[in-house]
Design a protein around this motif. Sequence first.
Motif, PDB file in Angstrom:
ATOM      1  N   LEU A 196       7.606 -55.592 -21.117  1.00  0.00           N
ATOM      2  CA  LEU A 196       7.018 -56.251 -19.944  1.00  0.00           C
ATOM      3  C   LEU A 196       7.419 -57.717 -19.897  1.00  0.00           C
ATOM      4  O   LEU A 196       7.789 -58.251 -18.841  1.00  0.00           O
ATOM      5  N   ALA A 197       7.344 -58.360 -21.047  1.00  0.00           N
ATOM      6  CA  ALA A 197       7.650 -59.794 -21.079  1.00  0.00           C
ATOM      7  C   ALA A 197       9.117 -60.050 -20.777  1.00  0.00           C
ATOM      8  O   ALA A 197       9.467 -60.922 -19.976  1.00  0.00           O
ATOM      9  N   PHE A 198       9.971 -59.267 -21.398  1.00  0.00           N
ATOM     10  CA  PHE A 198      11.402 -59.528 -21.243  1.00  0.00           C
ATOM     11  C   PHE A 198      11.917 -59.142 -19.861  1.00  0.00           C
ATOM     12  O   PHE A 198      12.887 -59.714 -19.378  1.00  0.00           O
ATOM     13  N   HIS A 251      11.019 -51.175 -12.478  1.00  0.00           N
ATOM     14  CA  HIS A 251       9.838 -50.758 -13.202  1.00  0.00           C
ATOM     15  C   HIS A 251       8.924 -49.997 -12.259  1.00  0.00           C
ATOM     16  O   HIS A 251       8.343 -50.559 -11.341  1.00  0.00           O
ATOM     17  N   ARG A 301      -0.837 -51.946 -12.033  1.00  0.00           N
ATOM     18  CA  ARG A 301      -0.198 -52.900 -11.141  1.00  0.00           C
ATOM     19  C   ARG A 301       1.278 -53.004 -11.474  1.00  0.00           C
ATOM     20  O   ARG A 301       1.675 -53.024 -12.627  1.00  0.00           O
ATOM     21  N   ASN A 325      16.096 -50.880 -27.428  1.00  0.00           N
ATOM     22  CA  ASN A 325      16.101 -52.325 -27.363  1.00  0.00           C
ATOM     23  C   ASN A 325      17.416 -52.783 -27.962  1.00  0.00           C
ATOM     24  O   ASN A 325      17.806 -52.326 -29.024  1.00  0.00           O
ATOM     25  N   ARG A 363      10.463 -59.826 -17.271  1.00  0.00           N
ATOM     26  CA  ARG A 363      10.241 -61.024 -16.460  1.00  0.00           C
ATOM     27  C   ARG A 363      11.139 -62.165 -16.919  1.00  0.00           C
ATOM     28  O   ARG A 363      11.761 -62.846 -16.123  1.00  0.00           O
ATOM     29  N   ILE A 364      11.205 -62.344 -18.198  1.00  0.00           N
ATOM     30  CA  ILE A 364      11.938 -63.500 -18.712  1.00  0.00           C
ATOM     31  C   ILE A 364      13.431 -63.371 -18.465  1.00  0.00           C
ATOM     32  O   ILE A 364      14.100 -64.326 -18.071  1.00  0.00           O
ATOM     33  N   LEU A 365      13.952 -62.187 -18.706  1.00  0.00           N
ATOM     34  CA  LEU A 365      15.389 -61.997 -18.545  1.00  0.00           C
ATOM     35  C   LEU A 365      15.769 -61.667 -17.115  1.00  0.00           C
ATOM     36  O   LEU A 365      16.939 -61.570 -16.793  1.00  0.00           O
ATOM     37  N   LYS A 414       5.898 -52.232 -25.903  1.00  0.00           N
ATOM     38  CA  LYS A 414       5.667 -52.239 -24.457  1.00  0.00           C
ATOM     39  C   LYS A 414       5.433 -53.669 -23.963  1.00  0.00           C
ATOM     40  O   LYS A 414       5.921 -54.063 -22.903  1.00  0.00           O
ATOM     41  N   VAL A 415       4.708 -54.420 -24.752  1.00  0.00           N
ATOM     42  CA  VAL A 415       4.481 -55.821 -24.376  1.00  0.00           C
ATOM     43  C   VAL A 415       5.810 -56.562 -24.289  1.00  0.00           C
ATOM     44  O   VAL A 415       6.058 -57.337 -23.364  1.00  0.00           O
ATOM     45  N   LYS A 416       6.675 -56.309 -25.243  1.00  0.00           N
ATOM     46  CA  LYS A 416       7.979 -56.967 -25.214  1.00  0.00           C
ATOM     47  C   LYS A 416       8.756 -56.569 -23.965  1.00  0.00           C
ATOM     48  O   LYS A 416       9.393 -57.397 -23.316  1.00  0.00           O
ATOM     49  N   THR A 473       3.221 -53.214 -29.145  1.00  0.00           N
ATOM     50  CA  THR A 473       3.981 -54.456 -29.013  1.00  0.00           C
ATOM     51  C   THR A 473       5.335 -54.226 -28.342  1.00  0.00           C
ATOM     52  O   THR A 473       5.846 -55.122 -27.667  1.00  0.00           O
ATOM     53  N   ARG A 518       4.787 -54.898 -11.521  1.00  0.00           N
ATOM     54  CA  ARG A 518       5.166 -56.291 -11.686  1.00  0.00           C
ATOM     55  C   ARG A 518       6.495 -56.547 -10.999  1.00  0.00           C
ATOM     56  O   ARG A 518       7.501 -55.938 -11.340  1.00  0.00           O
TER      57      ARG A 518
END
Lengths: 194, 571
Positions: B51-53, B66, B73, B127, B55-57, B47-49, B45, B75
């Motif tokens: 990846l998500a952040f 990255h 792939r 983090n 993009r979001i931030l 790593k998922v965070k 999780t 991002r």
Amino acid sequence: MRDESRDKAADKGLLASLRVGDTLALEQAIDLFGGYVAAVIRHTLGSQARNEDCEELVSDVFVALWQAAGSLSPESRLKPWLAVVARNKALNWARAQGQAQKSAEAAQSLVSPAGDAGPYAESAIERISRDGLIIRALETLDEESRELMIGHYLKERSIKELSEATGHSQSSIKSRLFRSRKVVRTYLQQEGYA
Amino acid sequence: MMEGQTDNTYPTTPGATGAKAGLEKLMEEMKMDTLLALEPIAIDTEKVKELAFRRILAIPEDLGHHNAPQGRRSRPMPRRSPTRRLDPTRRKMPYPRMLVAACIVVGSLFVGTAAYAIGSALMVGNNPLDWREKSSYYGYSVPNLDQFNVPIGQTLESDGASVTLDAIAIDDNLVKAFLTYRFNEPIEAYLTEEARSLYADRPDDSGFRWMAMEVVGAPSIDLGGLVLSPSIFPGGQTNLKDTDSYFADDEYRVYKTSVQYLIPEMLPDQLDVTVKISPTEGYYVLKPAVSEPLTFAATIDKGSAAQYTVAFEPGIYEFDIEGVTWKLDLKKFAKTPFGTLICYDTHNDEGLVEETRFIGRGDLRFFDQDGNSYHGISPGSANSGRLMVTFFSDLPESATSLSFCPPIKQPATHDRSYPVTDIGVKMPVTPTRGFYLRDYRIEYTPEGFVQTIVSQPYGFTDIKVDITELPPEAIEFQGTDKLYQVSFDGMSGDFQNDAGDIAPQELLGLQLSDFDPYDPATNLFTQKVRYYSAGEDTLRRIPGIRVRYSEWDVGEDYRYDFAQAKTLTFG
């Protein structure tokens, strides 16, 4: 029931936080649902996706949640929403990988007859109808459940209408439909629909 | 037969009115049933965070490019205006004056005497929102520092203990003294009964380390006339961490600890170094282990010792905070084998800081070249005035640069409730901080029930300031369809209110609260509340209890202004 109401309240709180741009709410959503979303993606894609792909797709789902939070109803339930988005993301990914047919089969395998290579939306329903499977499946239900299934799915009556007609609460109607679907699904599986 | 239903026949042919659509709907819902019944699988999780952040931030590439592993792939990270906020509506919110310091009300958590722990509060992590376990500086730094240490080996005696200055590690940026105390009696003998009971329940031997800290205090170091002390800037002591130290024996008599200070100015190579230990006294001290000052003296050739820190050129960095220039005067920035320290002067008075919505000293955000964020703190006397020392302990070897940017404060009020049954669940109070629920128990006693909640904070910069009061009124008892919202009048001591089938007086006749202060060894708050009226039968009727965490007033929301980030590249 208690878990249901608690989950609902938790979803509502999470959504409210997401809508105001609360990044920690997204973290919490990932903590809570990340494993589940991964399960949906893995279920949809099977072994064709690597763990890295899976993780990226899971992150895609939560980015989508972040972006869509403002437009979701405050009463939306997160788990079903995430399930649908995860499945769609997985299918899109599979299509992008040039394996649309294969992934579609995998994704739609729930009630697809084994060996049926045709698109699910037509073949499964057509075969179920043609073979009268749905009738026989419904006949395995008790009368009240059968009438609810017929009323809701074949006569397009809403949950509210059924509730008013039967005097049962809407949540009771939903529960009965859920149990009935389970019976029907089991029957169809026994008849060769994976 | 249902009312309104005229027959029991049903269409079965696709194409008949509603039939095909109905079947499709049924199939779709059956698929959903299957999906919803899936059990979560293990996933990274974090790593998922990440990846998500990313993009979001929209973390800029120079702060977090990255590099996708081969075959994976990559991002692209979308760019956007650095002035855009995550939630544009917040900008329109009126900014309230700060009336009080940050105040958090956390139901079922009491902090109370956590002040002593504050000096040791340290937030670090990959983090910015994480609160991580600290490392043992003495324990792990000794092997790393062997090549840098100047052995001293002097021993001085006092009434209650002998103290050995084992070694000094020193270079242009940092001095660190390693000491061994040999107490004449087990450490408990030097403390009052109150102190012993206070620390008795600590896990492992952290309670004994805390006792030792009560007895020992923090030595000062004099470098050729430059006095570095916990009470005098410059420097910044980091001794008040129980994890800086350990007991080397099972009887808790041999105690090893260390103290370190930044060196704010260039000193000559040949140095007369004095390490001074003051007599121990304090509220919890029953008898002093060191009754007279102990002074170790040595001459050290700093020039012959290896440079073990990486330093940066001092300089003044400017940020434009909503039209106001905000200056950061970087005095010292040292990366060491056991941590990274930064010392800076904000050059801004409080009024300006407030008006410009800058979050204040000590709240810069630091990022390495991969976008990993570090959030450190070294509070205490070093925080006084405009100067600030911040300490990070786990900057990885892979870090080749460190960037910092100002967070912009935004007003916010937060009030959230969480069920307290899901151990491990994260309970954000604000977008940047909150608690993890680490344990929750209800015990039934003949007198009533006892509730224990253990929480782990994250994202706090200064617990002493942030958490000032933790009253009990936030506890909510969740009924069948209503919440038992219990309020508490602090003046009269009366419990008031509520809704539901169980009267509150059945639940709360007498309340006693025990609380442990924040324990830096475990990063946990533990609160125990005893409600001496409700019996088990009554409590069994309550399907759930949850805790309300709330924070108000101080604008603890903030965003990062990446566009203004300054980067220091390691040599």
